[in-house]
Write an enzyme that holds these catalytic residues in place. Structure first.
Site, PDB file in Angstrom:
ATOM      1  N   LYS A 114     -15.205  14.613 -54.372  1.00  0.00           N
ATOM      2  CA  LYS A 114     -16.065  14.491 -53.187  1.00  0.00           C
ATOM      3  C   LYS A 114     -15.235  14.052 -51.994  1.00  0.00           C
ATOM      4  O   LYS A 114     -14.177  13.414 -52.136  1.00  0.00           O
ATOM      5  CB  LYS A 114     -17.210  13.502 -53.399  1.00  0.00           C
ATOM      6  N   PRO A 163      -6.896  13.909 -57.102  1.00  0.00           N
ATOM      7  CA  PRO A 163      -5.864  12.867 -56.996  1.00  0.00           C
ATOM      8  C   PRO A 163      -6.374  11.516 -57.502  1.00  0.00           C
ATOM      9  O   PRO A 163      -7.554  11.214 -57.385  1.00  0.00           O
ATOM     10  CB  PRO A 163      -5.560  12.802 -55.497  1.00  0.00           C
ATOM     11  N   VAL A 164      -5.462  10.731 -58.094  1.00  0.00           N
ATOM     12  CA  VAL A 164      -5.825   9.422 -58.660  1.00  0.00           C
ATOM     13  C   VAL A 164      -5.760   8.373 -57.552  1.00  0.00           C
ATOM     14  O   VAL A 164      -4.792   8.335 -56.781  1.00  0.00           O
ATOM     15  CB  VAL A 164      -4.854   9.058 -59.810  1.00  0.00           C
ATOM     16  N   ALA A 165      -6.811   7.519 -57.482  1.00  0.00           N
ATOM     17  CA  ALA A 165      -6.905   6.479 -56.443  1.00  0.00           C
ATOM     18  C   ALA A 165      -6.722   7.096 -55.056  1.00  0.00           C
ATOM     19  O   ALA A 165      -6.070   6.524 -54.185  1.00  0.00           O
ATOM     20  CB  ALA A 165      -5.896   5.350 -56.692  1.00  0.00           C
ATOM     21  N   GLY A 166      -7.309   8.266 -54.872  1.00  0.00           N
ATOM     22  CA  GLY A 166      -7.132   9.006 -53.617  1.00  0.00           C
ATOM     23  C   GLY A 166      -8.342   8.976 -52.702  1.00  0.00           C
ATOM     24  O   GLY A 166      -8.336   9.604 -51.651  1.00  0.00           O
ATOM     25  N   ALA A 183     -13.000  10.042 -55.582  1.00  0.00           N
ATOM     26  CA  ALA A 183     -13.888   9.692 -56.701  1.00  0.00           C
ATOM     27  C   ALA A 183     -13.558  10.424 -57.993  1.00  0.00           C
ATOM     28  O   ALA A 183     -14.455  10.810 -58.743  1.00  0.00           O
ATOM     29  CB  ALA A 183     -15.360   9.899 -56.314  1.00  0.00           C
ATOM     30  N   ASP A 213     -20.496   5.951 -57.300  1.00  0.00           N
ATOM     31  CA  ASP A 213     -20.190   7.353 -56.982  1.00  0.00           C
ATOM     32  C   ASP A 213     -20.488   8.302 -58.155  1.00  0.00           C
ATOM     33  O   ASP A 213     -20.369   9.515 -57.995  1.00  0.00           O
ATOM     34  CB  ASP A 213     -18.703   7.518 -56.626  1.00  0.00           C
ATOM     35  N   ALA A 221     -15.931  11.060 -61.197  1.00  0.00           N
ATOM     36  CA  ALA A 221     -16.185  12.444 -61.611  1.00  0.00           C
ATOM     37  C   ALA A 221     -15.979  12.582 -63.122  1.00  0.00           C
ATOM     38  O   ALA A 221     -16.798  13.193 -63.824  1.00  0.00           O
ATOM     39  CB  ALA A 221     -15.239  13.389 -60.858  1.00  0.00           C
TER      40      ALA A 221
HETATM   41  P1  ATP Z   1     -13.324   6.243 -55.146  1.00  0.00           P
HETATM   42  O1  ATP Z   1     -13.187   7.355 -54.168  1.00  0.00           O
HETATM   43  O2  ATP Z   1     -14.542   6.359 -56.036  1.00  0.00           O
HETATM   44  O3  ATP Z   1     -13.169   4.887 -54.563  1.00  0.00           O
HETATM   45  P2  ATP Z   1     -10.693   6.876 -56.019  1.00  0.00           P
HETATM   46  O4  ATP Z   1     -10.749   8.341 -55.980  1.00  0.00           O
HETATM   47  O5  ATP Z   1     -10.026   6.190 -54.877  1.00  0.00           O
HETATM   48  O6  ATP Z   1     -12.148   6.330 -56.208  1.00  0.00           O
HETATM   49  P3  ATP Z   1     -10.025   6.999 -58.789  1.00  0.00           P
HETATM   50  O7  ATP Z   1      -9.105   8.159 -58.918  1.00  0.00           O
HETATM   51  O8  ATP Z   1     -11.420   7.167 -59.208  1.00  0.00           O
HETATM   52  O9  ATP Z   1      -9.969   6.405 -57.315  1.00  0.00           O
HETATM   53  O10 ATP Z   1      -9.330   5.826 -59.615  1.00  0.00           O
HETATM   54  C1  ATP Z   1      -9.298   4.469 -59.267  1.00  0.00           C
HETATM   55  C2  ATP Z   1      -8.695   3.717 -60.444  1.00  0.00           C
HETATM   56  O11 ATP Z   1      -9.575   3.823 -61.567  1.00  0.00           O
HETATM   57  C3  ATP Z   1      -7.374   4.296 -60.919  1.00  0.00           C
HETATM   58  O12 ATP Z   1      -6.300   3.674 -60.276  1.00  0.00           O
HETATM   59  C4  ATP Z   1      -7.382   4.021 -62.428  1.00  0.00           C
HETATM   60  O13 ATP Z   1      -6.732   2.810 -62.721  1.00  0.00           O
HETATM   61  C5  ATP Z   1      -8.846   3.840 -62.785  1.00  0.00           C
HETATM   62  N1  ATP Z   1      -9.410   4.918 -63.639  1.00  0.00           N
HETATM   63  C6  ATP Z   1     -10.200   4.755 -64.696  1.00  0.00           C
HETATM   64  N2  ATP Z   1     -10.571   5.912 -65.242  1.00  0.00           N
HETATM   65  C7  ATP Z   1     -10.021   6.872 -64.504  1.00  0.00           C
HETATM   66  C8  ATP Z   1     -10.056   8.300 -64.577  1.00  0.00           C
HETATM   67  N3  ATP Z   1     -10.718   8.950 -65.535  1.00  0.00           N
HETATM   68  N4  ATP Z   1      -9.382   8.973 -63.635  1.00  0.00           N
HETATM   69  C9  ATP Z   1      -8.714   8.308 -62.664  1.00  0.00           C
HETATM   70  N5  ATP Z   1      -8.640   6.975 -62.566  1.00  0.00           N
HETATM   71  C10 ATP Z   1      -9.288   6.246 -63.475  1.00  0.00           C
END
Ligand code: ATP
Length: 295
Positions: free
Chosen positions: A8, A91-94, A97, A133, A101
């Site tokens: 998202k 992307p992770v922590a990007g 969400a 989310d 997801a």
């Molecule tokens: P949001 O936009 O909801 O704030 P985000 O996109 O910034 O989230 P995510 O990729 O959801 O961040 O991940 C945040 C943290 O959650 C990661 O650093 C990781 O440690 C933890 N995490 C737990 N499960 C997952 C998963 N399935 N995928 C990614 N990160 C995960």
């Protein structure tokens, strides 16, 4: 059982003052875009997680997909014996969400694997227990989220919008960005917002007017993300210089979202933004797209 689930971007993220329970009241306009993770659920002797994709994703009980499987299993009275394989493209922590997801995808995949056949309302309720989310990742499309973001109402959208996303090298922690937002407000450097849904944004979505959408994008967390990651300011400006209709930090960042006029413009902008060297990865996508779907 394999479920595909979208990332998202927040078209509007208005953050109210901190409530007594520590959360903020939000007006969140979520928009699902065509960057997808896939979660596959297979029968197993216990709960296992494997991940195909970038580093930084936990493979233990902390993984949001594992938490989703455990919650659903408890709800329907079975053991959470499932092997979940996550193919990550979000992307992770990007700020897109991705973890939420994966939780939504795991709920849907395990519901099908265990033949639980929960109705949409029950799945959305479990999703809300997993995170603000997560319900939107089930719903998809474009939706206003009130409360902590989990009370959703679908929004009417005409046509589709074309986006380019610039991923940064390292992530930003969502709690750290909210804390920085609170700090900037307490120091008087940012106004405290009283969130309302933007009429200009709703009109732009209803009429399919990309130019108006670009002007209506708004993210109250952006100053905090820029304060923690000052290079994002130049990255957003680069998108505007290259002709984006609007540039915004996605959610808590650090991913930058750029709105394009058309699919062709998005392809050109992807090349141009890649050429700036400011992003680890640049990807184009369109939205809105459906939420988590069994494939
Ligand atoms: P949001 O936009 O909801 O704030 P985000 O996109 O910034 O989230 P995510 O990729 O959801 O961040 O991940 C945040 C943290 O959650 C990661 O650093 C990781 O440690 C933890 N995490 C737990 N499960 C997952 C998963 N399935 N995928 C990614 N990160 C995960």
């Amino acid at each position: 059982m394999t479920v595909r689930v979208p990332a998202k971007v927040n078209l509007q993220l208005s953050v109210g003052p901190v409530r007594d329970d520590g959360y903020h009241d939000l007006v969140n306009v979520f928009h699902a875009v065509s960057l997808f993770d896939e979660v596959t659920a297979e029968p197993a002797g216990d709960l296992r997680i494997s991940v195909d994709g970038p580093d930084g994703v936990p493979t233990g009980p902390d993984n949001l997909a594992a938490r989703a499987a455990t919650l659903l299993a408890r709800h329907i009275g079975v053991e959470p014996n499932v092997a979940l394989h996550i193919r990550k493209d979000i992307p992770v922590a990007g700020g897109m969400a991705g973890g939420s997801a994966d939780a939504a995808a795991a709920l849907l995949a395990c519901d099908a694997l265990w033949d639980a056949r929960l109705d949409r309302g029950a799945l959305l309720e479990l999703a809300a227990q997993l995170g603000s989310d997560v319900p939107f990742a089930l719903l998809g499309g474009t939706a206003v989220g009130l409360g902590r973001g989990e009370r959703l109402t679908a929004v009417e959208v005409t046509g589709e919008f074309h986006w380019v996303f610039g991923y940064a090298d390292g992530g930003l922690s969502t709690p750290a960005v909210y804390a920085e937002c609170d700090r900037l407000r307490a120091a008087g450097e940012e106004p405290i917002a009283w969130p309302l849904v933007s009429d200009d944004l709703m009109t732009a979505l209803k009429t399919g007017d990309a130019g108006a959408l670009g002007r209506a994008l708004r993210n109250d967390l952006q100053p905090a993300a820029l304060s923690l990651r000052p290079s994002l300011g130049d990255a957003l400006a680069a998108g505007c210089d290259l002709g984006a209709l609007g540039s915004i930090v996605s959610g808590s960042g650090p991913t930058c979202a750029f709105l394009a006029e058309s699919a062709g413009h998005a392809a050109d902008l992807t090349g141009a933004l890649t050429g700036t060297g400011r992003f680890a990865v640049v990807r184009s996508a369109h939205g809105p797209v459906p939420g988590a779907t069994v494939i």
